[in-house]
Design a protein around this motif. Sequence first.
Motif, PDB file in Angstrom:
ATOM      1  N   LYS A  24       0.830  -1.197   0.000  1.00 54.86           N
ATOM      2  CA  LYS A  24       0.000   0.000   0.000  1.00 54.86           C
ATOM      3  C   LYS A  24       0.869   1.253   0.000  1.00 54.86           C
ATOM      4  N   THR A  28       1.153   4.154  -2.770  1.00 55.93           N
ATOM      5  CA  THR A  28       0.781   5.526  -2.400  1.00 55.93           C
ATOM      6  C   THR A  28       1.910   6.503  -2.680  1.00 55.93           C
ATOM      7  N   GLU A 124     -11.323  16.928   8.117  1.00 56.12           N
ATOM      8  CA  GLU A 124     -11.511  15.671   8.855  1.00 56.12           C
ATOM      9  C   GLU A 124     -12.931  15.145   8.720  1.00 56.12           C
ATOM     10  N   GLY A 240       0.848  17.155   2.069  1.00 55.98           N
ATOM     11  CA  GLY A 240       0.147  16.245   1.166  1.00 55.98           C
ATOM     12  C   GLY A 240      -1.299  16.575   0.894  1.00 55.98           C
ATOM     13  N   TYR A 241      -1.870  17.541   1.609  1.00 57.60           N
ATOM     14  CA  TYR A 241      -3.271  17.908   1.365  1.00 57.60           C
ATOM     15  C   TYR A 241      -3.366  18.758   0.097  1.00 57.60           C
ATOM     16  N   GLU A 242      -4.563  18.778  -0.504  1.00 60.27           N
ATOM     17  CA  GLU A 242      -4.757  19.503  -1.761  1.00 60.27           C
ATOM     18  C   GLU A 242      -4.686  21.010  -1.555  1.00 60.27           C
TER      19      GLU A 242
ATOM     20  N   ALA B  41     -10.840   9.861  10.422  1.00 64.13           N
ATOM     21  CA  ALA B  41     -10.437  11.193  10.887  1.00 64.13           C
ATOM     22  C   ALA B  41     -11.540  11.858  11.706  1.00 64.13           C
ATOM     23  N   LEU B 110      -6.858   2.409   3.405  1.00 61.74           N
ATOM     24  CA  LEU B 110      -5.835   2.740   2.404  1.00 61.74           C
ATOM     25  C   LEU B 110      -5.487   4.208   2.559  1.00 61.74           C
ATOM     26  N   PRO B 111      -4.229   4.563   2.829  1.00 60.12           N
ATOM     27  CA  PRO B 111      -3.122   3.686   3.211  1.00 60.12           C
ATOM     28  C   PRO B 111      -3.418   2.946   4.522  1.00 60.12           C
ATOM     29  N   GLU B 113      -1.672   2.866   7.429  1.00 55.71           N
ATOM     30  CA  GLU B 113      -1.569   3.683   8.634  1.00 55.71           C
ATOM     31  C   GLU B 113      -2.452   4.916   8.494  1.00 55.71           C
ATOM     32  N   LEU B 116      -4.773  10.817   6.432  1.00 53.64           N
ATOM     33  CA  LEU B 116      -5.956  11.392   5.797  1.00 53.64           C
ATOM     34  C   LEU B 116      -5.638  11.979   4.424  1.00 53.64           C
ATOM     35  N   ALA B 117      -4.480  12.647   4.319  1.00 51.44           N
ATOM     36  CA  ALA B 117      -4.146  13.324   3.050  1.00 51.44           C
ATOM     37  C   ALA B 117      -4.084  12.313   1.910  1.00 51.44           C
ATOM     38  N   ASP B 118      -3.368  11.216   2.113  1.00 51.80           N
ATOM     39  CA  ASP B 118      -3.253  10.230   1.039  1.00 51.80           C
ATOM     40  C   ASP B 118      -4.557   9.461   0.844  1.00 51.80           C
ATOM     41  N   ARG B 120      -7.486  10.739   1.042  1.00 55.26           N
ATOM     42  CA  ARG B 120      -8.288  11.617   0.186  1.00 55.26           C
ATOM     43  C   ARG B 120      -7.812  11.567  -1.268  1.00 55.26           C
ATOM     44  N   ARG B 121      -6.484  11.519  -1.462  1.00 59.43           N
ATOM     45  CA  ARG B 121      -5.959  11.458  -2.839  1.00 59.43           C
ATOM     46  C   ARG B 121      -6.485  10.210  -3.544  1.00 59.43           C
TER      47      ARG B 121
END
Lengths: 247, 276
Positions: A24, A28, A124, A240-242, B41, B110-111, B113, B116-118, B120-121
Motif C-alpha cells: 500500500k 501511495t 476531517e 500532502g493535502y490539496e 479522521a 488505504l493507506p 496507517e 488522511l491526506a493520502d 483523500r488522494r
Amino acid sequence: MKRRLFVASSLGALGLAGCSSRLKDSLTNGPFHNVLTSVEGLNHKVIGTRGMARLYTEADVAREFRVNGNDPPADSTYTGLAKDGWSRYKLVVTGLVDHPQALTLAALRALPLQTQITRHDCVEGWSVVGKWRGVRLADVLALAAPTAAARYAIFSCYDADDGGAHYYESLDLAQAAHPQTLLALDLNDAALDTAHGAPVRLRIPTQLGYKSAKWVYRIELAATFAGAGGGKGGYWEDQGYEWYAGI
Amino acid sequence: MRLALTGKRVYRHSIAARFSHWLWTLAMLVLVMSGLQIFNAAPYLDASDQNNPARRVLSIGARQASGAAQHPAGVTQFFGHTFTTTGVLGYTDDGQGSRAERAFPGWATLPGEQDLADGRRWHLFFGWCLSLAIVVYLVAGAIRKDLRELILRPSDLPKLLPMQLYYLRLRKEPPPHGTYNPLQKAAYTGVLFVFIPLIILTGLALSPGVDALAGPLTALFGGRQFARLWHFALMTLLIGYFITHMVLVFATGPWNNIRSMVTGWYTLGEHDGVGP
C-alpha cells in the motif's frame, strides 16, 4: 473444484483487502502518487469557487465553535501585541502591489464590515456553524492594488508547529475576490479570541477549514507560491493535502 | 443450484461493459478502503447538517484503560446501543504492526496507517474512475441496447416472488425470463441507477465547494453531516450487494460467469433466455 476456487479467491480477496502495508505504501508514495494527485486540477476546474456558501440564521449558530489545529502562537512578538490590546498590530499587504499597506485594526474596522453565518467544514469531516464579522478580502486587496503580474495572495501566520514550521496559506485571486472570502475580526458577536485566530484570520466558507488560516499578519501578492514555505501553497498542502480544497 | 449448461454460447458482455465492470470493481475496492481511512479522521456520523451529538447514529471510539485493563477498549455506539469492539473497531491494528486508538483497522484502510491526506488522494482519484466507469457502461449499454435486457420493468414485478422461491428451493422451476432473471434485474437496476449515482452524489454533496455550487443537492440529503451518513450507509449496502453478487457468481458456475465478464462469451444454462 468449485470449493477450491471459492477458497482460493476468498483468500485472494482477503489478501488484497489486507494487502501488506509495504504494498500500500509503495503504491501511495511511488510514481503512482503523481497519477493520484492529477485529479486536483480537474476538481478545481469542475467545481472551482463558483456559487455562494449557504447562509444560516442566528438559531443555527453552534454554542461552542470547535477549536482545531496548532496551539496559539507562543512567540514574544505575538504575545507582546496581544498584551497591548493589538494597538501595535498591523496587517501588512505587500509584494506585487502598487500601494503596499500596513493596516491597523482600526483601519480594518473602518472598511465596510460583512456579517456572515456560515458553516465551517473541516477536512476531517466535521462541521460547525459560526457567525463571522470582518472585511472582505477583496476590499483590502483593492486598497493595495495588485499589479497585473499578481496571481496569488499568500498569507503568513504567527503560529508554528512543534517542529518550528510556520503556518501559511494561499488563494488565487478568484478565490480571494469571492464576496464571502473575509478577513474575519469577530466570531459570534465578540472580537476573535486567541484560540480562534485573534486578531485577524481568513474565513473562506467555500473551501475546507485548513484554508481559513488563523493569526494572519501579512498578505503577499505573488506570481507563484513556490517560494513560500515548503512550496506547495500552504502548511497542510506541504504535508500532502490539496491546494484546491473545495472538495 | 448447479445449472445444467446447454452448450450454446452467446456474446453477452460488450467490451465497454467488461471494461467498466472491472474498472468499477477496482474503484469500489479502493473507494471503500480509502473511505474508511477518511472516516477514521472523524469517526462518527450525525443525521444533521452541522455536527450534533444529539442526532448521532454511529460513533466508534476508545475507552481509556482503567483498573485491571492493560490497554484501551474499542467502543462502538450505534443508535444509542454500546458495543465493545476491541480489536475490530475503535482500538485496532494501526497498520504498522501494533494497536492504536483507531476506528477502522489498518488492514481495511488505504493507506494502512492513519494518513488522511493520502486517503483523500486515493478517494478523489477513484471517485472519478467510478464515475467514468458508470458513464461508459450506461452510454455503451444505451447505444447497444444491452441495457434493455437488465432494466427492471413493471411486468417483472409479479415474477420477483416466484424467483425468490426458486432460489430458496421452494419452487422447482424459475419463472420464464430473458437474459437476466427478475431478481438480477432488480439488483442491477438498483445498483446502476440508484445506489451508484446516489453514492457519487452524496460524496459530492459533503464538499463545501459543491455545496456552494449546488446547495439544493446538499439540502436534499439533509445537510453535510447527513450526506456523510447517507454516503456511509450506501457503502454498506453496496458491500452487501457485492457479497451477494460473489455468492451467486460462485453458486451459478464461476468459470462461465467470470469468463463471460473477461471474454464476453457466456454459455447458456437450461433456464437462461435471451432478450429483455
